[in-house]
Design an enzyme around this catalytic site. Structure first.
Site, PDB file in Angstrom:
ATOM      1  N   CYS A 185      16.114 -27.258  99.419  1.00 55.37           N
ATOM      2  CA  CYS A 185      16.109 -26.297  98.313  1.00 55.37           C
ATOM      3  C   CYS A 185      17.332 -26.476  97.426  1.00 55.37           C
ATOM      4  O   CYS A 185      18.474 -26.474  97.905  1.00 55.37           O
ATOM      5  CB  CYS A 185      16.070 -24.871  98.857  1.00 55.37           C
ATOM      6  SG  CYS A 185      16.081 -23.625  97.553  1.00 55.37           S
ATOM      7  N   CYS A 231       9.095 -23.862  92.935  1.00 57.17           N
ATOM      8  CA  CYS A 231       9.818 -23.398  94.124  1.00 57.17           C
ATOM      9  C   CYS A 231      10.979 -24.312  94.459  1.00 57.17           C
ATOM     10  O   CYS A 231      10.826 -25.522  94.511  1.00 57.17           O
ATOM     11  CB  CYS A 231       8.911 -23.398  95.347  1.00 57.17           C
ATOM     12  SG  CYS A 231       7.511 -22.344  95.174  1.00 57.17           S
ATOM     13  N   ASN A 290       8.659 -29.914  96.184  1.00 59.24           N
ATOM     14  CA  ASN A 290       9.019 -30.237  94.801  1.00 59.24           C
ATOM     15  C   ASN A 290      10.289 -31.058  94.870  1.00 59.24           C
ATOM     16  O   ASN A 290      11.333 -30.557  95.270  1.00 59.24           O
ATOM     17  CB  ASN A 290       9.238 -28.955  94.006  1.00 59.24           C
ATOM     18  CG  ASN A 290       7.946 -28.185  93.855  1.00 59.24           C
ATOM     19  OD1 ASN A 290       6.938 -28.734  93.441  1.00 59.24           O
ATOM     20  ND2 ASN A 290       7.972 -26.916  94.224  1.00 59.24           N
TER      21      ASN A 290
HETATM   22  N1  SAH Z   1      14.852 -17.128 100.345  1.00 60.67           N
HETATM   23  C1  SAH Z   1      13.434 -16.843 100.321  1.00 60.67           C
HETATM   24  C2  SAH Z   1      12.831 -17.076  98.946  1.00 60.67           C
HETATM   25  C3  SAH Z   1      12.995 -18.507  98.535  1.00 60.67           C
HETATM   26  S1  SAH Z   1      11.969 -19.397  97.500  1.00 60.67           S
HETATM   27  C4  SAH Z   1      12.732 -17.701 101.333  1.00 60.67           C
HETATM   28  O1  SAH Z   1      13.339 -18.612 101.894  1.00 60.67           O
HETATM   29  O2  SAH Z   1      11.558 -17.449 101.622  1.00 60.67           O
HETATM   30  C5  SAH Z   1      10.325 -19.347  97.963  1.00 60.67           C
HETATM   31  C6  SAH Z   1       9.811 -20.557  98.740  1.00 60.67           C
HETATM   32  O3  SAH Z   1      10.083 -21.823  98.117  1.00 60.67           O
HETATM   33  C7  SAH Z   1      10.402 -20.627 100.128  1.00 60.67           C
HETATM   34  O4  SAH Z   1       9.381 -20.757 101.055  1.00 60.67           O
HETATM   35  C8  SAH Z   1      11.237 -21.870 100.037  1.00 60.67           C
HETATM   36  O5  SAH Z   1      11.454 -22.436 101.289  1.00 60.67           O
HETATM   37  C9  SAH Z   1      10.414 -22.740  99.123  1.00 60.67           C
HETATM   38  N2  SAH Z   1      11.134 -23.902  98.599  1.00 60.67           N
HETATM   39  C10 SAH Z   1      12.470 -24.057  98.482  1.00 60.67           C
HETATM   40  N3  SAH Z   1      12.753 -25.279  97.987  1.00 60.67           N
HETATM   41  C11 SAH Z   1      11.583 -25.913  97.781  1.00 60.67           C
HETATM   42  C12 SAH Z   1      11.219 -27.187  97.252  1.00 60.67           C
HETATM   43  N4  SAH Z   1      12.131 -28.043  96.831  1.00 60.67           N
HETATM   44  N5  SAH Z   1       9.909 -27.476  97.174  1.00 60.67           N
HETATM   45  C13 SAH Z   1       8.979 -26.598  97.558  1.00 60.67           C
HETATM   46  N6  SAH Z   1       9.261 -25.374  98.050  1.00 60.67           N
HETATM   47  C14 SAH Z   1      10.549 -25.042  98.162  1.00 60.67           C
END
Ligand code: SAH
Length: 372
Positions: free
Chosen positions: A129, A345, A302
């Site tokens: 992320c 995301c 992503n």
């Molecule tokens: N902190 C919260 C909200 C985060 S964002 C959580 O972890 O659930 C929402 C989703 O996007 C989460 O499931 C996270 O893991 C996902 N996410 C983060 N980076 C990503 C990426 N590069 N590609 C796809 N999904 C991703």
């Protein structure tokens, strides 16, 4: 006050944006005004999208002038707006202290959805992320969380329509529990936007004590848990907080989580090529979730510069989904919206005025050059 910097005005007045209706009543009382005006003010701010007291025309001139000298409604300032080919729109917003956050509007999925941030950056540092690379700069206030909804609803002309809110922007909502829940109460108030908690989804990596607190909230949003892995070791590698709150404990809490009739927990699972996307992973996931009322949302990664993982090919994603479905799990594959404007995301990271070292590194890797 033309040339007074935001922060100067901010330090001298009381901010109403983080207050629930009852708190605004108390504030008015303290200023020697009748409490019923609180409802009028609340309705101007949330139902009509007006934060300038001069425009609150059902208040007397004297009251308006007095309010303007004592209180303000801190509102995130729209800095930039980018719309993707698929209609997804990313909003860059600036807060009173100059920090910046992003919020995203995702149209027609089938309903309109606002993706809202709860922190500036994030402390969870999930390996895939981009927001995690920023680290946690600070929590958002309840007013800043609800304020994103106000700004987006105003900008998009959606104030009087139904929309969904997903707490899936920057930050970990359960790591900023009190402000997040307060924002939901403010947004739920019938004198304002009246957003039902049924239209809100809170996505969490699984901060266990807060998850247990959530289980007894009167205003309970839908729950999404970011699982991403099927063994403790694998999850520790991807989601460092798993060292503290492990996979097994989180699944236990999910099993105990009170669900209304026909409601289900969503498990999000980011698919990373060759890491957690094998048929063995899919079968383990089936076993782990077997006795939980849930659905699975697969999110093919992503990709971004600085993220050391790859997105699996569609065929691999489909194979994974098919195994889950064959074993009776409800499964969906999240379409990545707004990837061309980095609104998808895990792609929310604020660039510009205050770049962290990680952001600068990510920008360099992408060959954009770094200016600040
Ligand atoms: N902190 C919260 C909200 C985060 S964002 C959580 O972890 O659930 C929402 C989703 O996007 C989460 O499931 C996270 O893991 C996902 N996410 C983060 N980076 C990503 C990426 N590069 N590609 C796809 N999904 C991703």
């Amino acid at each position: 006050m033309p040339n007074v910097p935001n922060s100067l005005a901010a330090s001298t007045t009381t901010d109403l944006s983080s207050m629930e209706l009852a708190e605004i009543e108390t504030a008015l009382q303290q200023f020697g005004h009748a409490t019923f005006h609180a409802r009028q003010i609340f309705s101007w701010i949330y139902a009509k999208g007006i934060v300038d007291f001069d425009q609150m025309t059902d208040l007397s001139r004297e009251l308006r002038a007095d309010l303007a000298s004592r209180v303000r409604v801190a509102t995130p300032r729209l800095v930039e707006k980018h719309t993707s080919e698929d209609g997804t729109t990313k909003f860059l917003l600036e807060l009173e202290d100059g920090r910046r956050i992003e919020s995203v509007f995702i149209p027609d999925t089938p309903s309109q959805t606002f993706c809202i941030s709860t922190q500036v950056g994030c402390a969870m540092k999930c390996g895939f992320c981009l927001t995690g690379k920023m680290g946690l700069l600070r929590n958002l206030t309840a007013g800043e969380i609800a304020g994103q909804v106000r700004v987006l609803a105003n900008e998009l002309g959606l104030r009087t329509q139904k929309f969904n809110i997903v707490l899936m922007g920057m930050g970990e909502p359960l790591h900023n529990y009190d402000n997040t829940m307060k924002a939901l109460r403010i947004l739920n108030d019938p004198h304002g936007l009246a957003v039902s908690p049924k239209r809100v989804t809170l996505s969490t990596v699984g901060v266990l004590p807060a998850l247990e607190r959530l289980a007894s909230e009167p205003l309970m949003p839908n729950l999404a848990i970011s699982l991403h892995a099927t063994t403790e070791d694998q999850r520790e590698m991807l989601v460092p907080v798993n060292r503290k709150y492990g996979l097994a404990e989180i699944l236990d809490a999910a099993r105990r989580f009170p669900l209304k009739r026909r409601n289900r927990i969503t498990f999000e699972y980011v698919l990373l090529k060759g890491v957690n996307d094998t048929p063995e992973d899919a079968h383990r996931l089936v076993r782990l979730l077997g006795n939980i009322r849930c659905k699975v949302n697969l999110i093919p990664l992503n990709e971004a510069a600085g993220i050391p993982f790859e997105r699996p090919a569609d065929a691999r994603v489909n194979r994974f989904a098919a195994i889950l479905a064959r074993h009776g799990l409800t499964v969906s594959v999240r379409k990545s919206r707004g990837r061309d404007i980095r609104a998808a995301c895990g792609q929310l990271i604020v660039e510009g005025a205050r770049r962290s070292a990680a952001q600068k590194a990510a920008a360099l890797l992408e060959g954009e050059g770094v200016s600040s």
